[in-house]
Write a protein that holds these residues in place. Structure first.
Motif, PDB file in Angstrom:
ATOM      1  N   LEU A 153      27.699  -5.082  83.883  1.00 11.76           N
ATOM      2  CA  LEU A 153      29.135  -5.663  84.463  1.00 11.76           C
ATOM      3  C   LEU A 153      29.856  -6.351  83.680  1.00 11.76           C
ATOM      4  O   LEU A 153      31.228  -6.165  83.505  1.00 11.76           O
ATOM      5  N   THR A 154      29.079  -7.037  82.638  1.00 18.53           N
ATOM      6  CA  THR A 154      29.933  -7.815  81.578  1.00 18.53           C
ATOM      7  C   THR A 154      30.655  -7.222  80.620  1.00 18.53           C
ATOM      8  O   THR A 154      31.795  -7.351  80.319  1.00 18.53           O
ATOM      9  N   GLN A 192      31.823  -4.102  81.309  1.00 20.18           N
ATOM     10  CA  GLN A 192      33.018  -3.352  81.883  1.00 20.18           C
ATOM     11  C   GLN A 192      34.010  -4.164  82.447  1.00 20.18           C
ATOM     12  O   GLN A 192      35.121  -3.973  82.295  1.00 20.18           O
ATOM     13  N   THR A 193      33.597  -5.548  82.376  1.00 26.75           N
ATOM     14  CA  THR A 193      34.624  -6.613  82.513  1.00 26.75           C
ATOM     15  C   THR A 193      35.490  -6.733  81.595  1.00 26.75           C
ATOM     16  O   THR A 193      36.649  -6.746  81.615  1.00 26.75           O
ATOM     17  N   ARG A 194      34.798  -6.855  80.268  1.00 22.08           N
ATOM     18  CA  ARG A 194      35.569  -6.927  79.154  1.00 22.08           C
ATOM     19  C   ARG A 194      36.543  -5.891  78.662  1.00 22.08           C
ATOM     20  O   ARG A 194      37.687  -5.764  78.430  1.00 22.08           O
ATOM     21  N   VAL A 224      43.844  -0.222  87.091  1.00 20.44           N
ATOM     22  CA  VAL A 224      42.897  -0.471  88.086  1.00 20.44           C
ATOM     23  C   VAL A 224      41.693   0.544  88.163  1.00 20.44           C
ATOM     24  O   VAL A 224      40.661   0.381  89.025  1.00 20.44           O
ATOM     25  N   ALA A 269      39.624  -5.660  81.052  1.00 18.67           N
ATOM     26  CA  ALA A 269      40.734  -6.581  80.676  1.00 18.67           C
ATOM     27  C   ALA A 269      41.293  -6.308  79.359  1.00 18.67           C
ATOM     28  O   ALA A 269      42.439  -6.303  79.398  1.00 18.67           O
ATOM     29  N   GLY A 314      43.325  -3.251  80.339  1.00 20.20           N
ATOM     30  CA  GLY A 314      44.591  -3.635  81.160  1.00 20.20           C
ATOM     31  C   GLY A 314      45.695  -4.468  80.220  1.00 20.20           C
ATOM     32  O   GLY A 314      46.739  -4.272  80.719  1.00 20.20           O
ATOM     33  N   PRO A 338      39.206   1.115  86.035  1.00 19.20           N
ATOM     34  CA  PRO A 338      37.938   0.449  86.009  1.00 19.20           C
ATOM     35  C   PRO A 338      37.676  -0.678  86.851  1.00 19.20           C
ATOM     36  O   PRO A 338      36.694  -1.325  86.671  1.00 19.20           O
ATOM     37  N   LEU A 339      38.468  -0.892  87.687  1.00 22.60           N
ATOM     38  CA  LEU A 339      38.253  -2.322  88.693  1.00 22.60           C
ATOM     39  C   LEU A 339      37.884  -1.750  90.135  1.00 22.60           C
ATOM     40  O   LEU A 339      37.705  -2.860  91.028  1.00 22.60           O
ATOM     41  N   ARG A 340      37.612  -0.436  90.277  1.00 27.30           N
ATOM     42  CA  ARG A 340      36.983  -0.068  91.490  1.00 27.30           C
ATOM     43  C   ARG A 340      35.799   0.698  91.248  1.00 27.30           C
ATOM     44  O   ARG A 340      35.622   1.224  90.073  1.00 27.30           O
ATOM     45  N   PRO A 341      35.006   1.280  92.070  1.00 29.36           N
ATOM     46  CA  PRO A 341      33.794   1.808  91.827  1.00 29.36           C
ATOM     47  C   PRO A 341      33.942   3.273  90.820  1.00 29.36           C
ATOM     48  O   PRO A 341      35.043   3.841  91.594  1.00 29.36           O
ATOM     49  N   ARG A 395      49.673   1.138  85.794  1.00 27.07           N
ATOM     50  CA  ARG A 395      48.772   0.325  86.529  1.00 27.07           C
ATOM     51  C   ARG A 395      47.823   1.146  87.449  1.00 27.07           C
ATOM     52  O   ARG A 395      46.736   0.393  87.638  1.00 27.07           O
ATOM     53  N   GLU A 396      48.054   2.458  87.609  1.00 21.89           N
ATOM     54  CA  GLU A 396      46.858   3.135  88.133  1.00 21.89           C
ATOM     55  C   GLU A 396      45.622   3.202  87.212  1.00 21.89           C
ATOM     56  O   GLU A 396      44.618   3.050  87.306  1.00 21.89           O
TER      57      GLU A 396
END
Lengths: 345, 345
Positions: free
Chosen positions: B136-137, B139-141, B103, B144, B147, B105-108, B99-100
Motif C-alpha cells: 500500500l505504501t 502504491q500510495t507513493r 484516479v 501521488a 498524479g 491507482p486510487l481505486r481497486p 483526471r481519469e
C-alpha cells in the motif's frame, strides 16, 4: 432509535478548549464562502454541530488550526450531500468536482481550481493551510487517502444514479464502506493538528496499516448505526443495517443487533492490535522521540473513534424525527437544500 | 543539432535481455488497444523506439513485466501528444482524461474507467499489472507521483490553450519542469520492475527526496536539450533552451550552452548527494537487507538517468530533420496523427 445506540469505548479523549471561539469564526466562514446559501440550509448545517466533531477529533489543535479543521469538515460533509436522486445526470457533476478535490493536494498549494464552485474554492483555501509545515511524505499519504475516499464517493453516487445503491453483497459492502467512510485521511490530519508525524516506517508497517483499516471499519459501521434513520429517510441503501436486512433477510431489529456485533468485533480486533504497538516499535528499533510520535499517532486514531462516537450521539445530522425544511427536502429525494456544485457563487 | 549533445555520465547501466521478445508483444498490444489507429501513426510510434527506453530504464524486469512497462510507456508518451494547438477547447478533454488516469491507482485495481477512451482503458489494464504485489505504501507513493505529473501536464496544456506557453520565468519554468518531466513515478516503477521496495524511512529522508528531485531536473533538462528541434518544430515553448533564449536574451547556441551547464550542475549535485547514501543508512540504522534495497533504489535512479540519455540520442521522436506524415502534422500544429481521447475505439 439507532442514534441512541451506545458503545462502551475504552478511550477517554479530551475536547478542544477552542471550541466556542473556533465555532463562531467557522460559521461566518461557511456563510462567506457560499457553502450555505439559504437560511434553511444554514439552520440545518448548524444543527449538525460539526465544530463539536472537530473539537473532539482534533482536541490538541491551536485555535487558528481548529477553525481550518472545522472549515475542512464543512466542505467535506456538505459535498457528501450534493447528489440529488431526482437528477441522476448530476452524478457527472459530482464526479467532476470530486476529481478537482482529488488533484488539489497534487499541485502546489495555493493554486486556483480548474473546476470552480463553492466546494472546490473552499478546499483550495483549506488545503493551503492544512498542508502547511507538513513533509512531502505526509502530503503524499494524505493525498492518496483523500483521493481514495473521493473516488469511492464518486462510485457510490454512480451506483445511486444507476439505481444500484442497494445491490452490494455483505463482503462487497464492507470493503466499499472502508473506502467511503473517509477515515484514513481524517487520521492523517491528526498529525497536522498536533504538529507531528508518525515515522514513515511505522505507517508502512502491516500492524499500522491494519489498525487504520480497522478504525475505518469501526467508525464506518458505527456511523451506519447512528445515521440509519437519516439514511432510511433519504432512501440511501449504503448502510450496514440495510445490507444485513436485505442480504440476510433479518428483521430491522435483528439487523441492527448484528451490525452492533460486527462493529464491536472490529473494535475488539483494533484494541488487540493496539496492544502490539510497543512490540512493533522494538522491531523497528525506534528512538524515544519516534516512540512518542507513534503514541501520538495512536491517540489520533483514538480521538477519531471516540470523538466521532460522542458527536454522533447528539448531532442533528442523524436525528431520527425531525420536521424541518431539510427533512422535507430529504423526503423529496434531494440531498441538500443548497446547490454547492454550480459554477460561481 | 541538440539531439547530438552528449554528456559524460558516470553510470554503466545494462539493457534488458528481453528487449526483442517484449518489443514484438508490445507493438501488437499497441495496435490491438487502439493506441495507434493509422499506419502513419504506427510508423511514427515505431520510430520512437520506446521499447528500447523501457529496456534501458528497467533492465532487470522479467520478460512479461517488460511488456507491461513498454505498454505503460506507450500510453504515457502518446497521451503527452494529444493536445492540438488548433483546437484549444481540446484542453478540457485532456484534463478529463488526465483526471481519469490520476484516479485509476486510487481505486481497486481492475476497476472499469469512468471516462472511456483508448488511453484510459489501456492504463486501467496496465495498472492492474503494475501494482501487482506492491505494498500500500508503494502504491500510495506511485499514485501521488503519477498524479502530480498528470496534473502538471494538464496545467501545461492549459497554458498552451491560453497562448501562455512561453511566458514562464526561468525559476518558474525550472519548478514546473520538475513536475512535468514525470520522473518521480518512473523511478517508483523501478522498484516494481525488480520486485523490491526502498524502505519507507529512506524515501521520507530529505537526502532521498532531494536526490529524486535532482534526478528529475537532470533528466528534464537533458530532454529539453535533446528534444529541442522537435519542440521548436511543434511551436512548444516549454523547453529550457527556449526559456533561456527568451528570458536572458541569449542566442540559440548560447542558450543551448547554458542549458548544458545547468543540466551538468544538477547532475553533479545529484552525484554529491549519492555519495552520502551510506551515511544516511547509518543514521537510519538500517539492516543489511534494507541497505541492499537502498542500493537497488539508487540503481533505479541511475538506470533512469543513463537509460533515458542513451535512448534520447537515437530515438526518432527527437529527430531534428524528418519528412514524414508526423512531421507534417506537427508543422500544422497538431500534436499527433491519431485521436486517442475520443470515446470508444
Amino acid at each position: 432509535m439507532p442514534q441512541d445506540v451506545t458503545f462502551d469505548l475504552p478511550f477517554d479523549t479530551p475536547v478542544s478548549e477552542h471550541l466556542q471561539y473556533a465555532r463562531g469564526r467557522h460559521l461566518r466562514w461557511v456563510w462567506d464562502m457560499g457553502l450555505v446559501r439559504s437560511q434553511d440550509g444554514f439552520e440545518e448545517y448548524r444543527s449538525w454541530d460539526l465544530p463539536e466533531a472537530a473539537a473532539r477529533t482534533y482536541p490538541h489543535a491551536s485555535a487558528e488550526d481548529m477553525v481550518v479543521l472545522m472549515n475542512w469538515f464543512s466542505l467535506a460533509f456538505l459535498f457528501d450531500d450534493q447528489f440529488d436522486a431526482g437528477r441522476p445526470d448530476r452524478a457527472d457533476r459530482v464526479a467532476e468536482v470530486a476529481r478537482e478535490l482529488i488533484v488539489t493536494p497534487l499541485r502546489p498549494a495555493g493554486s486556483t481550481p480548474r473546476v470552480v464552485c463553492p466546494i472546490t474554492v473552499a478546499w483550495a483555501q483549506v488545503w493551503e493551510r492544512l498542508s502547511h509545515g507538513m513533509s512531502l511524505t505526509w502530503q503524499t499519504r494524505f493525498a492518496a487517502s483523500w483521493g481514495r475516499f473521493l473516488q469511492a464517493h464518486t462510485e457510490e453516487v454512480d451506483l445511486a444514479a444507476r439505481g444500484l445503491a442497494g445491490t452490494l453483497g455483505l463482503d462487497e459492502y464492507a470493503a466499499f464502506r472502508r473506502r467511503t467512510v473517509g477515515i484514513h485521511h481524517s487520521i492523517d490530519a491528526g498529525e497536522r493538528s498536533r504538529g507531528f508525524e508518525v515515522p514513515a516506517q511505522v505507517q508502512a508497517h502491516p500492524l499500522m496499516v491494519r489498525m487504520r483499516d480497522l478504525a475505518a471499519d469501526t467508525i464506518g459501521f458505527m456511523n451506519d448505526i447512528h445515521s440509519f434513520e437519516r439514511e432510511k429517510r433519504r432512501g440511501d441503501g449504503h448502510n450496514l443495517i440495510a445490507v444485513l436486512h436485505r442480504e440476510r433477510g433479518y428483521g430491522w431489529e435483528e439487523a441492527a443487533a448484528e451490525a452492533y456485533r460486527m462493529t464491536r468485533a472490529c473494535l475488539d480486533e483494533y484494541l488487540r492490535l493496539e496492544a502490539q504497538v510497543p512490540e512493533m516499535c522494538d522491531e523497528l528499533r525506534l528512538t524515544d522521540d519516534q516512540r512518542a510520535d507513534v503514541r501520538k499517532g495512536v491517540e489520533a486514531i483514538q480521538h477519531w473513534i471516540n470523538g466521532n462516537y460522542e458527536w454522533a450521539l447528539t448531532t442533528g445530522r442523524y436525528a431520527a424525527d425531525k420536521e424541518s425544511p431539510a427533512a422535507e427536502a430529504e423526503l423529496a429525494g434531494r440531498g441538500s437544500l443548497d446547490d454547492l456544485l454550480a459554477v460561481g457563487r
